[in-house]
Design a protein around this motif. Structure first.
Motif, PDB file in Angstrom:
ATOM      1  N   GLN A 134       0.786  -1.231   0.000  1.00 36.02           N
ATOM      2  CA  GLN A 134       0.000   0.000   0.000  1.00 36.02           C
ATOM      3  C   GLN A 134       0.829   1.298   0.000  1.00 36.02           C
ATOM      4  O   GLN A 134       0.558   2.215   0.769  1.00 36.02           O
ATOM      5  CB  GLN A 134      -0.951   0.007   1.188  1.00 36.02           C
ATOM      6  CG  GLN A 134      -1.872  -1.195   1.201  1.00 36.02           C
ATOM      7  CD  GLN A 134      -2.744  -1.247   2.425  1.00 36.02           C
ATOM      8  OE1 GLN A 134      -2.371  -0.771   3.497  1.00 36.02           O
ATOM      9  NE2 GLN A 134      -3.917  -1.830   2.275  1.00 36.02           N
ATOM     10  N   GLN A 180       0.782   3.736  -2.156  1.00 34.37           N
ATOM     11  CA  GLN A 180      -0.026   4.893  -2.562  1.00 34.37           C
ATOM     12  C   GLN A 180      -0.807   5.452  -1.376  1.00 34.37           C
ATOM     13  O   GLN A 180      -0.891   6.666  -1.201  1.00 34.37           O
ATOM     14  CB  GLN A 180      -0.978   4.506  -3.696  1.00 34.37           C
ATOM     15  CG  GLN A 180      -1.716   5.699  -4.278  1.00 34.37           C
ATOM     16  CD  GLN A 180      -0.789   6.656  -4.997  1.00 34.37           C
ATOM     17  OE1 GLN A 180      -0.112   6.276  -5.935  1.00 34.37           O
ATOM     18  NE2 GLN A 180      -0.753   7.902  -4.566  1.00 34.37           N
ATOM     19  N   ASN A 235      -0.436   9.216   0.084  1.00 35.17           N
ATOM     20  CA  ASN A 235      -1.603  10.095   0.201  1.00 35.17           C
ATOM     21  C   ASN A 235      -1.743  10.641   1.615  1.00 35.17           C
ATOM     22  O   ASN A 235      -2.049  11.821   1.809  1.00 35.17           O
ATOM     23  CB  ASN A 235      -2.879   9.355  -0.198  1.00 35.17           C
ATOM     24  CG  ASN A 235      -2.916   8.992  -1.666  1.00 35.17           C
ATOM     25  OD1 ASN A 235      -2.137   9.503  -2.466  1.00 35.17           O
ATOM     26  ND2 ASN A 235      -3.793   8.070  -2.028  1.00 35.17           N
ATOM     27  N   CYS A 281       8.661   0.476  -5.572  1.00 29.46           N
ATOM     28  CA  CYS A 281       7.280   0.915  -5.336  1.00 29.46           C
ATOM     29  C   CYS A 281       6.859   2.037  -6.283  1.00 29.46           C
ATOM     30  O   CYS A 281       5.664   2.261  -6.481  1.00 29.46           O
ATOM     31  CB  CYS A 281       7.103   1.391  -3.895  1.00 29.46           C
ATOM     32  SG  CYS A 281       7.152   0.088  -2.666  1.00 29.46           S
ATOM     33  N   ASN A 301       4.188   1.633  -9.237  1.00 28.95           N
ATOM     34  CA  ASN A 301       2.763   1.472  -8.935  1.00 28.95           C
ATOM     35  C   ASN A 301       2.112   2.727  -8.369  1.00 28.95           C
ATOM     36  O   ASN A 301       0.998   2.660  -7.857  1.00 28.95           O
ATOM     37  CB  ASN A 301       2.568   0.317  -7.944  1.00 28.95           C
ATOM     38  CG  ASN A 301       3.099  -0.986  -8.486  1.00 28.95           C
ATOM     39  OD1 ASN A 301       3.002  -1.260  -9.672  1.00 28.95           O
ATOM     40  ND2 ASN A 301       3.686  -1.780  -7.623  1.00 28.95           N
ATOM     41  N   ILE A 302       2.805   3.849  -8.429  1.00 25.40           N
ATOM     42  CA  ILE A 302       2.323   5.064  -7.781  1.00 25.40           C
ATOM     43  C   ILE A 302       1.948   6.115  -8.813  1.00 25.40           C
ATOM     44  O   ILE A 302       2.646   6.299  -9.812  1.00 25.40           O
ATOM     45  CB  ILE A 302       3.400   5.609  -6.831  1.00 25.40           C
ATOM     46  CG1 ILE A 302       3.577   4.630  -5.678  1.00 25.40           C
ATOM     47  CG2 ILE A 302       3.053   6.989  -6.320  1.00 25.40           C
ATOM     48  CD1 ILE A 302       4.662   4.993  -4.735  1.00 25.40           C
ATOM     49  N   LYS A 303       0.841   6.811  -8.546  1.00 30.16           N
ATOM     50  CA  LYS A 303       0.451   7.930  -9.401  1.00 30.16           C
ATOM     51  C   LYS A 303       1.404   9.089  -9.132  1.00 30.16           C
ATOM     52  O   LYS A 303       1.651   9.454  -7.989  1.00 30.16           O
ATOM     53  CB  LYS A 303      -0.968   8.378  -9.063  1.00 30.16           C
ATOM     54  CG  LYS A 303      -2.023   7.354  -9.329  1.00 30.16           C
ATOM     55  CD  LYS A 303      -3.377   7.900  -8.917  1.00 30.16           C
ATOM     56  CE  LYS A 303      -4.370   6.792  -8.719  1.00 30.16           C
ATOM     57  NZ  LYS A 303      -5.593   7.259  -8.088  1.00 30.16           N
ATOM     58  N   THR A 318       2.646  12.813  -8.700  1.00 26.60           N
ATOM     59  CA  THR A 318       1.968  13.969  -8.130  1.00 26.60           C
ATOM     60  C   THR A 318       2.932  15.131  -8.004  1.00 26.60           C
ATOM     61  O   THR A 318       4.143  14.930  -7.944  1.00 26.60           O
ATOM     62  CB  THR A 318       1.380  13.632  -6.741  1.00 26.60           C
ATOM     63  OG1 THR A 318       0.769  14.795  -6.198  1.00 26.60           O
ATOM     64  CG2 THR A 318       2.441  13.146  -5.784  1.00 26.60           C
TER      65      THR A 318
END
Length: 131
Positions: free
Chosen positions: A50, A52, A56, A72, A75-77, A79
């Motif tokens: 987890q 992301q 966040n 990792c 798999n992360i958007k 930003t």
């Protein structure tokens, strides 16, 4: 810590290592930075679950930098609210967090970095070196 400490969350490994190094070197870690990752016996930084959700939450809490396992990042958007810096070993994390990098500009060449501004992160690293 009196009475010891139990760690049930592998993602805390890297944060604990950074706190120990900070204490040993008597130098603070880079300000406004969150760190997470599982640490192996050879010093490699492994992926955690987890990422992301963790990022966040860090943004909500006002952190500006996040040092996390390099694996990792895929798999992360991406930003612009937080600098994401992918590392693969404890050695890399220590160099970055405590300003032990010879060429600050090399951070963007060596580490996978996504985020707000290159200049802002490089300034923070320079300030860490001067402490």
């Amino acid at each position: 810590i009196a009475g010891g400490m139990k760690v049930n969350e592998p993602a805390m490994d890297l944060g604990i290592v950074m706190a120990l190094v900070s204490s040993f070197r008597n130098r603070p870690m880079m300000e406004n930075t969150i760190v997470f990752g599982e640490v192996g016996l050879a010093g490699e930084v492994r992926a955690v679950s987890q990422p992301q959700i963790r990022i966040n939450e860090a943004v909500k809490l006002g952190f500006g930098n996040c040092i996390l396992p390099q694996v990792c990042l895929k798999n992360i958007k991406k930003t612009d609210k937080i600098n994401l810096i992918g590392i693969s070993s404890v050695k890399d994390a220590v160099k970055l967090m405590f300003g032990l990098i010879d060429d600050v500009e090399a951070v963007y060449e060596r580490y996978l970095v996504y985020g707000k501004t290159k200049e802002g992160l490089l300034w923070k690293i320079r300030m860490t070196i001067l402490k």
